[in-house]
Write a protein that holds these residues in place. Structure first.
Motif, mmCIF file in Angstrom:
data_model
loop_
_atom_site.group_PDB
_atom_site.id
_atom_site.type_symbol
_atom_site.label_atom_id
_atom_site.label_comp_id
_atom_site.label_asym_id
_atom_site.label_seq_id
_atom_site.Cartn_x
_atom_site.Cartn_y
_atom_site.Cartn_z
ATOM 1 N N ILE A 88 -7.216 10.046 -4.959
ATOM 2 C CA ILE A 88 -5.792 10.034 -5.281
ATOM 3 C C ILE A 88 -5.293 11.467 -5.386
ATOM 4 O O ILE A 88 -5.803 12.255 -6.180
ATOM 5 C CB ILE A 88 -5.513 9.316 -6.618
ATOM 6 C CG1 ILE A 88 -6.202 7.950 -6.666
ATOM 7 C CG2 ILE A 88 -4.017 9.193 -6.865
ATOM 8 C CD1 ILE A 88 -5.678 6.956 -5.672
ATOM 9 N N THR A 120 3.985 3.610 -4.426
ATOM 10 C CA THR A 120 3.248 4.333 -5.459
ATOM 11 C C THR A 120 3.543 3.716 -6.830
ATOM 12 O O THR A 120 4.489 2.945 -7.001
ATOM 13 C CB THR A 120 3.640 5.815 -5.499
ATOM 14 O OG1 THR A 120 5.034 5.928 -5.871
ATOM 15 C CG2 THR A 120 3.420 6.484 -4.154
ATOM 16 N N GLU A 147 4.711 5.218 -9.411
ATOM 17 C CA GLU A 147 6.028 5.692 -9.859
ATOM 18 C C GLU A 147 7.140 4.836 -9.268
ATOM 19 O O GLU A 147 8.069 4.421 -9.979
ATOM 20 C CB GLU A 147 6.224 7.151 -9.457
ATOM 21 C CG GLU A 147 7.573 7.715 -9.870
ATOM 22 C CD GLU A 147 7.730 9.174 -9.473
ATOM 23 O OE1 GLU A 147 8.521 9.873 -10.120
ATOM 24 O OE2 GLU A 147 7.061 9.610 -8.524
ATOM 25 N N THR A 148 7.042 4.556 -7.963
ATOM 26 C CA THR A 148 8.064 3.747 -7.304
ATOM 27 C C THR A 148 8.095 2.341 -7.876
ATOM 28 O O THR A 148 9.171 1.780 -8.126
ATOM 29 C CB THR A 148 7.803 3.678 -5.781
ATOM 30 O OG1 THR A 148 7.847 5.006 -5.245
ATOM 31 C CG2 THR A 148 8.864 2.835 -5.091
ATOM 32 N N HIS A 187 0.653 8.701 -11.650
ATOM 33 C CA HIS A 187 2.073 8.308 -11.656
ATOM 34 C C HIS A 187 2.730 8.582 -10.308
ATOM 35 O O HIS A 187 3.450 7.729 -9.766
ATOM 36 C CB HIS A 187 2.802 9.059 -12.768
ATOM 37 C CG HIS A 187 4.220 8.637 -12.960
ATOM 38 N ND1 HIS A 187 5.284 9.436 -12.616
ATOM 39 C CD2 HIS A 187 4.766 7.498 -13.449
ATOM 40 C CE1 HIS A 187 6.414 8.811 -12.886
ATOM 41 N NE2 HIS A 187 6.132 7.629 -13.397
ATOM 42 N N LYS A 188 2.448 9.727 -9.745
ATOM 43 C CA LYS A 188 3.122 10.134 -8.506
ATOM 44 C C LYS A 188 2.429 9.640 -7.236
ATOM 45 O O LYS A 188 3.101 9.394 -6.227
ATOM 46 C CB LYS A 188 3.218 11.663 -8.450
ATOM 47 C CG LYS A 188 4.126 12.267 -9.509
ATOM 48 C CD LYS A 188 4.145 13.783 -9.408
ATOM 49 C CE LYS A 188 5.072 14.397 -10.453
ATOM 50 N NZ LYS A 188 5.048 15.882 -10.407
ATOM 51 N N ASN A 189 1.113 9.479 -7.269
ATOM 52 C CA ASN A 189 0.379 9.272 -6.018
ATOM 53 C C ASN A 189 -0.447 7.991 -5.905
ATOM 54 O O ASN A 189 -0.823 7.615 -4.790
ATOM 55 C CB ASN A 189 -0.567 10.468 -5.790
ATOM 56 C CG ASN A 189 0.182 11.785 -5.694
ATOM 57 O OD1 ASN A 189 1.151 11.909 -4.944
ATOM 58 N ND2 ASN A 189 -0.257 12.787 -6.449
ATOM 59 N N MET A 190 -0.747 7.328 -6.992
ATOM 60 C CA MET A 190 -1.615 6.147 -6.885
ATOM 61 C C MET A 190 -0.852 4.948 -6.316
ATOM 62 O O MET A 190 0.189 4.562 -6.845
ATOM 63 C CB MET A 190 -2.196 5.772 -8.245
ATOM 64 C CG MET A 190 -3.094 4.542 -8.184
ATOM 65 S SD MET A 190 -3.850 4.113 -9.779
ATOM 66 C CE MET A 190 -5.299 5.191 -9.766
ATOM 67 N N PRO A 191 -1.365 4.322 -5.254
ATOM 68 C CA PRO A 191 -0.730 3.116 -4.713
ATOM 69 C C PRO A 191 -0.803 1.974 -5.721
ATOM 70 O O PRO A 191 -1.791 1.848 -6.441
ATOM 71 C CB PRO A 191 -1.569 2.800 -3.463
ATOM 72 C CG PRO A 191 -2.267 4.080 -3.124
ATOM 73 C CD PRO A 191 -2.515 4.762 -4.431
ATOM 74 N N ASP A 242 0.825 -1.223 0.000
ATOM 75 C CA ASP A 242 0.000 0.000 0.000
ATOM 76 C C ASP A 242 0.851 1.262 0.000
ATOM 77 O O ASP A 242 0.382 2.329 -0.424
ATOM 78 C CB ASP A 242 -0.928 0.017 1.218
ATOM 79 C CG ASP A 242 -2.098 -0.935 1.071
ATOM 80 O OD1 ASP A 242 -2.554 -1.129 -0.068
ATOM 81 O OD2 ASP A 242 -2.546 -1.496 2.080
ATOM 82 N N ASP A 243 2.080 1.157 0.492
ATOM 83 C CA ASP A 243 2.973 2.316 0.576
ATOM 84 C C ASP A 243 3.744 2.564 -0.716
ATOM 85 O O ASP A 243 4.435 3.579 -0.841
ATOM 86 C CB ASP A 243 3.978 2.134 1.721
ATOM 87 C CG ASP A 243 3.309 2.056 3.081
ATOM 88 O OD1 ASP A 243 2.195 2.602 3.222
ATOM 89 O OD2 ASP A 243 3.891 1.449 3.993
ATOM 90 N N ASN A 299 -0.872 12.695 -11.825
ATOM 91 C CA ASN A 299 -1.336 12.391 -10.472
ATOM 92 C C ASN A 299 -1.250 10.896 -10.179
ATOM 93 O O ASN A 299 -0.765 10.478 -9.112
ATOM 94 C CB ASN A 299 -2.773 12.876 -10.294
ATOM 95 C CG ASN A 299 -3.268 12.778 -8.863
ATOM 96 O OD1 ASN A 299 -2.477 12.724 -7.913
ATOM 97 N ND2 ASN A 299 -4.572 12.752 -8.687
#
Length: 218
Positions: free
Chosen positions: A82, A13, A15-16, A159-163, A10-11, A157
């Protein structure tokens, strides 16, 4: 050196995960794997990670155990918040912008040739099935207007913030089911175009024969 890293899927994103996936898929020694993973999760350089104290390394390694588990693949909700914006998961391809429809068909073809493309393309693909919504009068949800700028902001959004726990299940659904929806939309567009062509031909014939409600002069 104290290191803070994600402790569950869940942590992570989108992007990660896009940056992390190549590391997880590459064969390497256990030590190199941990170093490369930590570089992605912390944003630190390899030299910094290598200078960690042994006890810190052990603590961090234990926290990364979740990476050995599968990402959940079940879609649990249809509405998500998100990056401060609400989105609703939808499956109606008929409401796509024409530019989205073309881009999606091209992406689906590329994915067929190389399935890894789906992961790097997820932010864009997700905008097709996750549309921005808002509350009206605080009672019910309505769709927000979608245009080119809204799509670009949504891609960024997601890309950067969605789990990844939200992105991955929807991505799985997209690959398994969206092709049929796109084909149905394509058939619908062809049928509509055929109908319009027939209508136009009738109007042309009507004009040539003096029909269409106009009086002919003799």
């Amino acid at each position: 050196m104290e290191v803070t890293i994600p402790t569950c899927w869940d942590d992570i994103t989108l992007e990660t995960y896009i940056n992390l996936r190549p590391v997880l898929q590459t064969e390497q020694t256990p030590i190199e794997r941990v170093i490369n993973i930590l570089c992605v999760l912390t944003g630190e350089k390899r030299e910094v990670i290598r200078n960690m104290r042994l006890d810190d390394y052990k603590k961090v390694s234990n926290k990364m155990e979740f990476l050995n588990t599968k990402i959940p693949s079940e879609i649990k909700k249809r509405r998500y918040k998100i990056g401060g914006q609400w989105y609703k998961f939808k499956t109606d391809a008929r409401k796509l912008l024409f530019s989205e429809y073309i881009s999606t068909m091209e992406l689906m073809q590329n994915i067929g040739e190389n399935e890894e493309i789906i992961y790097t393309s997820l932010p864009k693909l997700l905008t097709i099935v996750c549309r921005p919504v808002k509350r009206k009068f605080g009672l019910f949800w309505i769709d927000k207007k979608v245009d080119g700028e809204m799509i670009r902001n949504t891609v960024d959004n997601f890309h950067k913030n969605m789990p990844i726990t939200i992105a991955y299940p929807i991505g799985v659904f997209f690959c398994h089911h969206w092709g049929n929806s796109m084909k149905a939309t394509q058939i619908s567009l062809i049928q509509k175009a055929t109908k319009e062509i027939k209508k136009a031909r009738k109007e042309i014939v009507s004009v040539k024969t003096g029909g269409g409600g106009q009086s002919s002069i003799t």
